[in-house]
Enzyme design. Structure first.
Site, PDB file in Angstrom:
ATOM      1  NE  ARG A 142      -9.576   4.477  -0.954  1.00  0.00           N
ATOM      2  CZ  ARG A 142     -10.034   5.660  -0.603  1.00  0.00           C
ATOM      3  NH1 ARG A 142     -10.800   5.792   0.469  1.00  0.00           N
ATOM      4  NH2 ARG A 142      -9.748   6.741  -1.306  1.00  0.00           N
ATOM      5  CB  SER A 193      24.434 -32.707  -5.982  1.00  0.00           C
ATOM      6  OG  SER A 193      23.875 -33.577  -5.018  1.00  0.00           O
TER       7      SER A 193
END
Length: 401
Positions: free
Chosen positions: A309, A269
């Site tokens: 498509r 930390s």
């Protein structure tokens, strides 16, 4: 690659990167050109080595020019033709369409990533098998809905992890061998290839040759049938689900008030030096939380397929699959690191079990119901269940070696 928004992204290396994708598209164009020459459709002088055509800075140029046509293939083909001689330029990309090149390149990139994921999964199976065997009879407390439940063993818990990893790992071999080529032409009908080859059989042969050259599975055109993409996404999510389960258990067990497990190399930390954060577990859970929604986008795109498509749905897949793939590779590496370095405190597990209240209540009820004396250890079929998982894992290792 690096990604400050996704710590650990460098672990995926070049897999599914912009550079890898560009190389894969060039490889598709190369394989198709070679197929045309070998079939006697294109003249021998059209043969060329396209791998050395691109230069530094071309990736950015292709990316910028792809905004014009909505995909990078047109920009890439234009660049390749500009730098090739007349014979090569004339035959380059003939019979293909942009979707053929892009889809096939996506599949090539995904295949390479799946191989890495499969390797990591196999290593995890070996490590978890050893852990489950070692702790097969190590007593611990089972918890349901966060509360103390009944006695179990650490081997049983690890066997559950192992089952999840096997569920993810076993289908990968079949998936990798069935990844399909895409060579349908402008409307997915092989029309141009049929004209070039002079017959339908010839067109199919060209598609098959493309697949063989790229080590993909031969396939009929699948322009708007997107199960090839969703199956890849689903496989990755299944992996992340299994790894998320492991990470969640380890993160919970590493809480100081439980203390039954911890990572071999925790994180620190910036302000609290006493902490040993389960960073691998945290980062794996991050991937598990985000994988499902990414795959859901692939399914939403598949469901929105239209015509020959798709207008936008197809385009939504590319970055989504890239992100899911890289995240999954990173999670795979993190999980291997997690299980390989996992530390287990057997004494703490036993102490937590001894301290849990009310564990004998169900055992007393069963004694009253059956009229039989209670067994010394109220662990049911745990040993049989763990054994079944270990047998499954050993078969997997044998078959995949």
């Amino acid at each position: 690659m690096t990604d400050l928004f996704w710590p650990g992204d460098h672990l995926a290396g070049d897999l599914m990167s912009d550079g890898a994708f560009l190389e894969a598209m060039v490889a598709v164009e190369q394989a198709w050109l070679d197929a045309l020459v070998r079939a006697g459709i294109a003249p021998p002088e059209a043969r060329a080595d396209l791998s050395g055509v691109l230069a530094d800075g071309d990736l950015g140029a292709v990316a910028r020019r792809s905004d014009v046509d909505g995909n990078p293939v047109s920009a890439l083909v234009a660049l390749l033709r500009e730098r090739s001689d007349a014979a090569t330029a004339r035959w380059l990309h003939r019979g293909l369409t942009s979707q053929d090149v892009l889809d096939t390149a996506l599949i090539v990139c995904a295949r390479d990533a799946l191989e890495k994921i499969a390797d990591e999964g196999a290593e995890q199976v070996r490590t978890l098998t050893d852990l489950a065997e070692k702790h097969r009879a190590t007593p611990t407390l089972a918890r349901t809905l966060t509360q103390a439940a009944l006695p179990t063993t650490l081997g049983a818990r690890i066997a559950h992890w192992l089952d999840g990893v096997l569920d993810a790992a076993e289908p990968l071999a079949g998936l990798r061998s069935s990844l399909p080529v895409q060579a349908g032409g402008a409307a997915g009908t092989l029309a141009a290839a049929t004209e070039l080859a002079g017959s339908v059989d010839g067109a199919v042969a060209l598609s098959d040759a493309l697949a063989e050259h790229l080590h993909l599975a031969p396939a009929l055109p699948w322009h708007t049938t997107r199960s090839a993409i969703t199956r890849i996404g689903d496989a990755m999510v299944t992996c992340c689900d299994a790894w998320g389960h492991i990470a969640s258990d380890v993160a919970t067990a590493s809480r100081p008030e439980i203390g039954e497990m911890c990572e071999g190399r925790g994180g620190g930390s910036s302000t609290m030096p006493h902490k040993n954060n389960p960073v691998r577990s945290v980062l794996i859970r991050r991937a598990a939380v985000t994988a499902g929604p990414l795959a859901a986008t692939l399914h939403a795109a598949s469901a929105a397929s239209v015509d020959e498509r798709s207008d936008g749905a197809w385009h939504a897949e590319w970055a989504t699959l890239r992100t899911l793939t890289r995240h999954t590779v990173v999670a795979a590496v993190h999980t291997t690191e997690l299980v390989s370095g996992l530390q287990i405190d057997e004494d703490r597990a036993a102490a937590n079990l001894d301290a849990a209240p009310g564990l004998l209540s169900e055992q007393r009820d069963m004694t009253e119901l059956t009229g039989r004396a209670a067994l010394p250890e109220y662990s049911g079929a745990v040993d049989r269940l763990v054994g079944a998982t270990l047998s499954r894992a050993r078969r997997f290792v044998k078959e995949s070696s």
